[in-house]
Design a protein around this motif. Structure first.
Motif, mmCIF file in Angstrom:
data_model
loop_
_atom_site.group_PDB
_atom_site.id
_atom_site.type_symbol
_atom_site.label_atom_id
_atom_site.label_comp_id
_atom_site.label_asym_id
_atom_site.label_seq_id
_atom_site.Cartn_x
_atom_site.Cartn_y
_atom_site.Cartn_z
ATOM 1 N N PRO A 38 -1.005 -2.797 -10.031
ATOM 2 C CA PRO A 38 -1.353 -3.782 -9.186
ATOM 3 C C PRO A 38 -2.424 -3.315 -8.367
ATOM 4 N N VAL A 39 -3.437 -3.872 -8.527
ATOM 5 C CA VAL A 39 -4.744 -3.502 -7.812
ATOM 6 C C VAL A 39 -4.841 -3.905 -6.397
ATOM 7 N N SER A 40 -3.955 -4.828 -6.025
ATOM 8 C CA SER A 40 -4.165 -5.196 -4.513
ATOM 9 C C SER A 40 -3.402 -4.129 -3.760
ATOM 10 N N PHE A 41 -2.925 -3.201 -4.226
ATOM 11 C CA PHE A 41 -2.256 -2.282 -3.396
ATOM 12 C C PHE A 41 -3.344 -1.492 -2.732
ATOM 13 N N LEU A 42 -4.498 -1.187 -3.414
ATOM 14 C CA LEU A 42 -5.731 -0.764 -2.724
ATOM 15 C C LEU A 42 -6.162 -1.407 -1.490
ATOM 16 N N LEU A 43 -5.816 -2.778 -1.364
ATOM 17 C CA LEU A 43 -6.369 -3.443 -0.075
ATOM 18 C C LEU A 43 -5.695 -3.173 1.084
ATOM 19 N N ILE A 44 -4.770 -2.234 1.249
ATOM 20 C CA ILE A 44 -3.891 -1.737 2.239
ATOM 21 C C ILE A 44 -4.889 -0.983 2.962
ATOM 22 N N ALA A 45 -5.859 -0.262 2.637
ATOM 23 C CA ALA A 45 -6.811 0.541 3.356
ATOM 24 C C ALA A 45 -7.972 -0.359 3.823
ATOM 25 N N LEU A 46 -8.009 -1.569 3.550
ATOM 26 C CA LEU A 46 -9.009 -2.265 4.171
ATOM 27 C C LEU A 46 -9.371 -2.243 5.555
ATOM 28 N N PRO A 47 -8.399 -2.512 6.256
ATOM 29 C CA PRO A 47 -8.382 -2.499 7.841
ATOM 30 C C PRO A 47 -8.952 -1.338 8.243
ATOM 31 N N VAL A 48 -8.654 -0.126 7.803
ATOM 32 C CA VAL A 48 -9.052 1.083 8.442
ATOM 33 C C VAL A 48 -10.629 1.200 7.880
ATOM 34 N N VAL A 49 -10.893 0.750 6.606
ATOM 35 C CA VAL A 49 -12.457 0.957 6.254
ATOM 36 C C VAL A 49 -13.277 0.088 7.235
ATOM 37 N N ALA A 50 -12.440 -1.064 7.563
ATOM 38 C CA ALA A 50 -13.283 -2.113 8.734
ATOM 39 C C ALA A 50 -13.532 -1.509 9.854
ATOM 40 N N ALA A 51 -12.397 -0.526 10.341
ATOM 41 C CA ALA A 51 -12.551 0.088 11.605
ATOM 42 C C ALA A 51 -13.699 1.016 12.007
ATOM 43 N N VAL A 59 -11.327 -6.015 12.702
ATOM 44 C CA VAL A 59 -10.323 -5.416 11.852
ATOM 45 C C VAL A 59 -9.038 -6.216 11.675
ATOM 46 N N ILE A 60 -8.859 -7.157 12.697
ATOM 47 C CA ILE A 60 -7.746 -7.892 12.729
ATOM 48 C C ILE A 60 -8.118 -9.123 11.617
ATOM 49 N N ALA A 61 -9.161 -9.593 11.443
ATOM 50 C CA ALA A 61 -9.724 -10.485 10.461
ATOM 51 C C ALA A 61 -9.729 -9.958 9.194
ATOM 52 N N ALA A 62 -9.983 -8.469 9.021
ATOM 53 C CA ALA A 62 -9.865 -7.924 7.774
ATOM 54 C C ALA A 62 -8.593 -7.778 7.486
ATOM 55 N N ALA A 63 -7.663 -7.517 8.144
ATOM 56 C CA ALA A 63 -6.291 -7.266 7.889
ATOM 57 C C ALA A 63 -5.551 -8.845 7.331
ATOM 58 N N VAL A 64 -5.868 -9.595 7.926
ATOM 59 C CA VAL A 64 -5.299 -10.971 7.645
ATOM 60 C C VAL A 64 -6.220 -11.334 6.326
ATOM 61 N N PHE A 65 -7.278 -10.919 6.075
ATOM 62 C CA PHE A 65 -7.883 -11.146 4.780
ATOM 63 C C PHE A 65 -7.276 -10.625 3.506
ATOM 64 N N ALA A 66 -7.010 -9.272 4.110
ATOM 65 C CA ALA A 66 -6.512 -8.206 2.989
ATOM 66 C C ALA A 66 -4.905 -8.732 2.528
ATOM 67 N N VAL A 67 -4.400 -9.224 3.443
ATOM 68 C CA VAL A 67 -2.697 -9.549 3.235
ATOM 69 C C VAL A 67 -2.928 -10.900 2.254
ATOM 70 N N GLY A 68 -3.651 -11.898 2.809
ATOM 71 C CA GLY A 68 -3.926 -13.230 1.958
ATOM 72 C C GLY A 68 -4.444 -12.928 0.431
ATOM 73 N N PHE A 69 -5.314 -11.892 0.448
ATOM 74 C CA PHE A 69 -5.949 -11.722 -0.790
ATOM 75 C C PHE A 69 -5.234 -10.749 -1.832
ATOM 76 N N VAL A 102 -1.194 -0.987 8.901
ATOM 77 C CA VAL A 102 -2.540 -0.386 8.892
ATOM 78 C C VAL A 102 -3.487 -1.107 9.806
ATOM 79 N N GLY A 103 -3.327 -2.520 9.539
ATOM 80 C CA GLY A 103 -4.313 -3.358 10.613
ATOM 81 C C GLY A 103 -4.023 -3.085 11.683
ATOM 82 N N VAL A 104 -2.659 -2.818 12.184
ATOM 83 C CA VAL A 104 -2.592 -2.606 13.925
ATOM 84 C C VAL A 104 -2.997 -1.241 14.222
ATOM 85 N N LEU A 105 -2.761 -0.257 13.274
ATOM 86 C CA LEU A 105 -3.433 0.813 13.563
ATOM 87 C C LEU A 105 -4.992 0.913 13.555
ATOM 88 N N GLY A 106 -5.626 0.295 12.691
ATOM 89 C CA GLY A 106 -7.207 0.170 12.456
ATOM 90 C C GLY A 106 -7.815 -0.599 13.707
#
Length: 374
Positions: A38-51, A59-69, A102-106
Motif C-alpha cells: 500500500p503506497v499510501s502508507f508513505l504519505l504519513i510522513a507528508l506533514p513532517v516534510v511540510a513542516a 502543515v494542517i493543509a498537508a495533513a488533511v490532503f494526506a489523509v484524503g489522498f 503526525v499532522g499534529v506533531l508537524g
C-alpha cells in the motif's frame, strides 16, 4: 519580521516544492516496485516534510490532503496492491490516524520553528542595531581628511563581531583607530564598546598619541579585571594626522602595519612594534610613535587581519599589497572610496567565505579648501 524591519532569510526554492516532490516520488515509486504494497502508507510522513517549509496552517493543509489522498489511493485498484480494498479496513484506518497524529506533531514543529525564527530575527536586529551604533558610518569628510570605511562580518547576515574602527576630528588633528578584539561573541562586543568609548573620549582631550594609547591601556586593564580575563587584549593601530606638516603619526599595538598608496607605489609603513592594548604591563617600555609623510594624493589604508588572512579555495592568503599594486600602481592617485570599492569587490573573488571579520579604513588629505577648525 522584527521591529527593525529585518526578517528571516527566504527559504531556497527547492524546499518550497519539497512536499510536492515527496508526493510525486511516492506515486512514481509504487508502479516500479515489484512487491505489492500500500503506497499510501508513505504519505504519513507528508506533514513532517511540510513542516520544514510551511507554517502551521500549511502543515494542517498537508495533513488533511494526506489523509484524503490515502483514501483515494486505498480505493484505487492500480495503487492499492493492484486490487480493490475497503477504505475502512483496519490497517488503512490506522494509517489515517497515524497521519493525523503526525499532522499534529508537524503543526507543533512548524509553530515552534516560526517562533524560533522570529526570536532569532529579533535578537539579530538588536545586535545589528548595537553594532551600527558602535561602528558608526565613516563620514566622507572628517576635518581635513577624506575617508571611507568597510566592515564585513565573517558570519553572513550578522553584524556582531570583534573588529572596530573610528575616526574623529580633534584640536590636535584627525585621529583614528582600527582594532581587533581577542575573542568573539557578546564579550567581544562589550570590549569593542569599551575600547571605542575610551577612544572617543580621550581623542578629544589634551595630550599626544602616546598619552591616548596609555589611557586606553588603563581602560583595557580595568576591563580585563572586571571580566576576570587576564588574557583580554586588543590589537590596534592609532594614528594622528597633521595637515599642515603633511604627516601622520602612528602607534602600532601588535596590529597589521598601515599600507600607503603614494605616487603609484604601494608599501607597508613598518615601525617600532608594541604589545596589544591590555598587555602593556608585560613590557616596561612605553610604545614608540613613528611618523610618515601623508601628502595630497596619498591614501593611507588601515585594516584588520581578517583581510590579509582570508583564504582562497587553495588555502592561500589574500595578497593585499600585490592586489593593491596590480590595481593602483602607476595610475592616477585613487580616492579612499576607490580603494574601499576595489577591496569590497576583489576580496569576495578571492575568498567566498571569510574566516574572520574584516574592518578597513582608508583616508587621504582633502586637497580642497580646508575647513576652519573651531
Amino acid at each position: 519580521m522584527s521591529a527593525a524591519g529585518l526578517e528571516a532569510p527566504a527559504l531556497p526554492a527547492w524546499m518550497r516544492w519539497l512536499p510536492v516532490a515527496y508526493v510525486a516520488a511516492v506515486l512514481v515509486l509504487e508502479p516500479v516496485t515489484p512487491v505489492q504494497w500500500p503506497v499510501s502508507f508513505l504519505l504519513i510522513a507528508l506533514p513532517v516534510v511540510a513542516a520544514y517549509t510551511f507554517g502551521p496552517v500549511g502543515v494542517i493543509a498537508a495533513a488533511v490532503f494526506a489523509v484524503g489522498f490515502e483514501g483515494v489511493l486505498a480505493g484505487t485498484p492500480c495503487c492499492a496492491g493492484r486490487s480493490s480494498h475497503d477504505l475502512l479496513e483496519r490497517h488503512y484506518v490506522g494509517a489515517y490516524i497515524s497521519t493525523a497524529l503526525v499532522g499534529v506533531l508537524g503543526t507543533a514543529l512548524a509553530f515552534h520553528r516560526r517562533r524560533q525564527e522570529t526570536h532569532l530575527v529579533n535578537v539579530n536586529s538588536v545586535a545589528e542595531a548595537l553594532m551600527r551604533t558602535l561602528l558608526r558610518p565613516v563620514p566622507h569628510r572628517v576635518g581635513r581628511l577624506l575617508a571611507a570605511g568597510l566592515y564585513r562580518p565573517a558570519v553572513v547576515g550578522s553584524m556582531v563581531g570583534g573588529d572596530l574602527f573610528d575616526i574623529c576630528d580633534t584640536e590636535a588633528g584627525e585621529r583614528a583607530i582600527v582594532g581587533d578584539v581577542r575573542g568573539k561573541g557578546l564579550q567581544a562586543v562589550r570590549t569593542v564598546a569599551d575600547i571605542l568609548g575610551s577612544f572617543r573620549q580621550v581623542a578629544h582631550e589634551p595630550g599626544d598619541l602616546a598619552q591616548i594609547a596609555d589611557s586606553m591601556e588603563r581602560r583595557m586593564a580595568r576591563e580585563a579585571e572586571a571580566l576576570l580575563d587576564s588574557e583580554l587584549f586588543v590589537t590596534a593601530v592609532l594614528i594622528e594626522h597633521d595637515y599642515q606638516a603633511q604627516r601622520v603619526t602612528i602607534i602600532n599595538h601588535g596590529h597589521i602595519e598601515p599600507v600607503l598608496i603614494s605616487g603609484g607605489e604601494v608599501h607597508a609603513l613598518v615601525g617600532p612594534p608594541a604589545l596589544p592594548l591590555g598587555l602593556g604591563s608585560l613590557d616596561s617600555e612605553p610604545p614608540i610613535a613613528y611618523t610618515h609623510r601623508l601628502g595630497p594624493g596619498d591614501v593611507l589604508l588601515l585594516c584588520t587581519d581578517g583581510l590579509i588572512e582570508a583564504r582562497d579555495p587553495a588555502g592561500d592568503f589574500y595578497p593585499l599589497l600585490d592586489r593593491l599594486r596590480h590595481r593602483f600602481a602607476g595610475r592616477p592617485a585613487p580616492t579612499p572610496v576607490d580603494v574601499i570599492d576595489f577591496l569590497d569587490t576583489d576580496l569576495p573573488r578571492h575568498a567566498r567565505v571569510l574566516g574572520d571579520d574584516v574592518a578597513i579604513l582608508a583616508i587621504t588629505p582633502d586637497v580642497s579648501e580646508p575647513p576652519t577648525r573651531p
